[in-house]
Enzyme design. Structure first.
Site, PDB file in Angstrom:
ATOM      1  CG  ASP A 159      -1.765   1.186   1.235  1.00 46.60           C
ATOM      2  OD1 ASP A 159      -2.665   1.404   0.465  1.00 46.60           O
ATOM      3  OD2 ASP A 159      -1.463   1.951   2.040  1.00 46.60           O
ATOM      4  CD  GLU A 212      -2.623   2.289  -3.124  1.00 50.03           C
ATOM      5  OE1 GLU A 212      -3.774   2.670  -3.087  1.00 50.03           O
ATOM      6  OE2 GLU A 212      -1.935   2.614  -2.267  1.00 50.03           O
TER       7      GLU A 212
END
Length: 504
Positions: A159, A212
């Site tokens: 993330d 990401e």
């Protein structure tokens, strides 16, 4: 790949445990044909409303979903179904809490995080790691290895990689290559990610590592020994943003086929991308899923199979077409967020002060798709057929799609990839007889997927058993109905030509 939040409950108004998810949700994922599940919010986090992204205990599975052995049971059950399991790992920042987090862990105020304002994330109300310190590198690398070895995860979705890579946390534009290699790049973070990618492959060769990243950093998904950062995939983050913007700002008749094609295929080839048209970012409170944006409140009143609604008809048709074109063109992987396969109508909102700490919207209502009298079952059946077709054709393992016709006048898009011919008529009111299309191989072609099929909630207006034959020039004549897509395959041909020329 199927993205899921274990703690998202059902109609009973409470969270699923690891074991309930394993027994009740994993079989659904397997039936749809997905071979990978990405689990959100596993690392312990004190505030449920953070969706799992304010991590306090990096080595602890969230206790609100069960015991560590229950998570191991979930992963074992997934493996038994042939499903790989990825951890949505958060190494981009940490919660500010001192009582249960790393903040002020040794009393110095700076053991793990950058000093001063550089250590405070401007958007997330959290602290940013100092990747130049040995203690941080060792802590995070050991965390990577622990999840792989102790719980047998098959890889990670990292993330907030953009925030890690740049001191400006993604707030400055990336207009030229200098933006990727200038003084704004945190070289210590680059080194950490290279070490993490190397460690992942040494501990578990072939493991998946998805970034990401919205910046498009060159080399992010190239091997470290080539000077890359070492991820196996990156998320194609511009695609879901495109669909939401298109639906919000443009009328159907204003859609540009060229813009759509450019957005779906505009990526750095040689670095695998995971395509998606909506994920948890679109499904969280404050935004709308594609289905809800297409059909809105009409979904509450007109989703019965015996009810008529032009809004529902349009929404279901476009929902199928958007998923299909995104999967077929957008990358080398496909991602769906749980419930979006059947067009779940509501957002996700975890218990927080703003909603009275309610679990009412912290769920997916599986009863919607299980109810034979509702149309949700049709969208679900289409998702299953679409995913299985892609698997059988090894579609995402093939070279990128090649355009055959980008027709702005008729709102038609046609391309081929992986032995399959895809033809989309995006027009809302124009049926086209004898649409001539050049195809890569002469011979007989048959429809293998029709979005208008009655079992997908369509009108079943075409006889898909009818063969289609090329003419002497190698063209197919097709009947294209409004807001429908056809997928055809050449009979007797296992693999289509992988170049734009034809094979007779």
């Amino acid at each position: 790949m199927y993205e899921a939040h274990v703690g998202m409950g059902g109609e009973e108004g409470r969270v699923h445990t690891y074991r309930e998810f394993a027994d009740e949700v994993l079989p659904r994922i397997a039936r749809l044909g997905y071979n990978t599940v990405q689990l959100m919010a596993i690392q312990e986090h004190p505030y449920y409303g953070s969706f799992g992204y304010h991590v306090s205990s990096f080595f602890a599975p969230s206790s609100r979903f069960g015991e560590p052995e229950d998570l191991k049971y979930l992963i074992d059950q997934a493996h038994g179904l042939g499903i790989a399991v990825l951890l949505d790992v958060v190494h981009s920042h940490a919660v500010k809490n001192e009582a249960e987090g790393l903040n002020n862990f040794d009393g110095s105020g700076g053991m793990y995080f950058l000093p001063g304002e550089r250590g405070r994330h401007p958007d997330w109300d959290s602290y940013c790691f100092d990747y130049g310190r040995d203690e941080v590198i060792e802590f995070l690398l050991s965390n990577v290895r622990w999840w792989l070895e102790e719980f047998r995860f098959d890889g990670f979705r990292f993330d907030g990689v953009t925030s890690m890579l740049y001191f400006h946390r993604g707030h400055e534009p990336f207009g030229d290559l200098g933006a990727y290699f200038g003084s704004s790049v945190d070289l210590d973070a680059v080194a950490y990610l290279q070490l993490a990618a190397t460690l992942i492959q040494r501990v578990k060769p072939g493991a998946i590592a998805i970034a990401e990243d919205m910046s498009g950093m060159p080399g992010l998904c190239r091997p470290v020994d080539e000077g890359g950062i070492g991820f196996s995939h990156r998320l194609a983050m511009g695609i879901p943003d495109y669909w939401i913007k298109l639906l919000k700002e443009k009328k159907d008749e204003e859609w540009s086929m060229g813009d759509m094609w450019h957005t779906l295929t505009n990526r750095r080839y040689g670095e695998p991308h995971v395509a998606y048209c909506e994920s948890h970012d679109q499904a969280l409170v404050g935004d709308k899923t594609l289905a809800f944006r297409l059909m809105d409140a009409e979904m509450y009143w007109k989703m019965a199979v015996d009810q008529q609604s032009l809004i529902i008809d349009r929404g279901m048709a476009l929902h199928k077409m958007i998923r299909l074109v995104t999967l077929a063109t957008g990358g080398e992987g496909w991602l769906n967020f749980m419930g979006n396969e059947f067009g779940h109508p509501e957002w996700i909102d975890f218990p927080r002060e703003g909603n009275g700490w309610s679990y009412e919207y912290c769920r997916r209502q599986w009863s919607l798709v299980d109810n034979p009298s509702l149309r949700f079952k049709f969208l679900n059946a289409f998702d299953q057929a679409m995913v299985r077709l892609a698997q059988e054709a090894r579609l995402l393992n093939n070279p990128p799609p090649f355009p055959l016709n980008i027709d702005e006048t008729n709102h038609v898009m046609a391309f081929h990839r992986g032995g399959l011919l895809f033809v989309f008529n995006w027009s809302g009111d124009r049926a086209i007889m004898d649409y001539m299309l050049p195809v890569p191989q002469k011979g007989e072609w048959r429809v293998v997927l029709d979005t208008d099929n009655a079992r997908f909630g369509g009108f079943g207006r075409q006889d898909v058993s009818m063969p289609h034959f090329t003419d002497g020039d190698g063209n197919l004549s097709l009947y294209l109905l409004p807001r429908t897509a056809l997928v055809l395959k050449r009979v007797g041909s296992a693999v289509m030509a992988r170049h734009p020329g034809r094979e007779d």
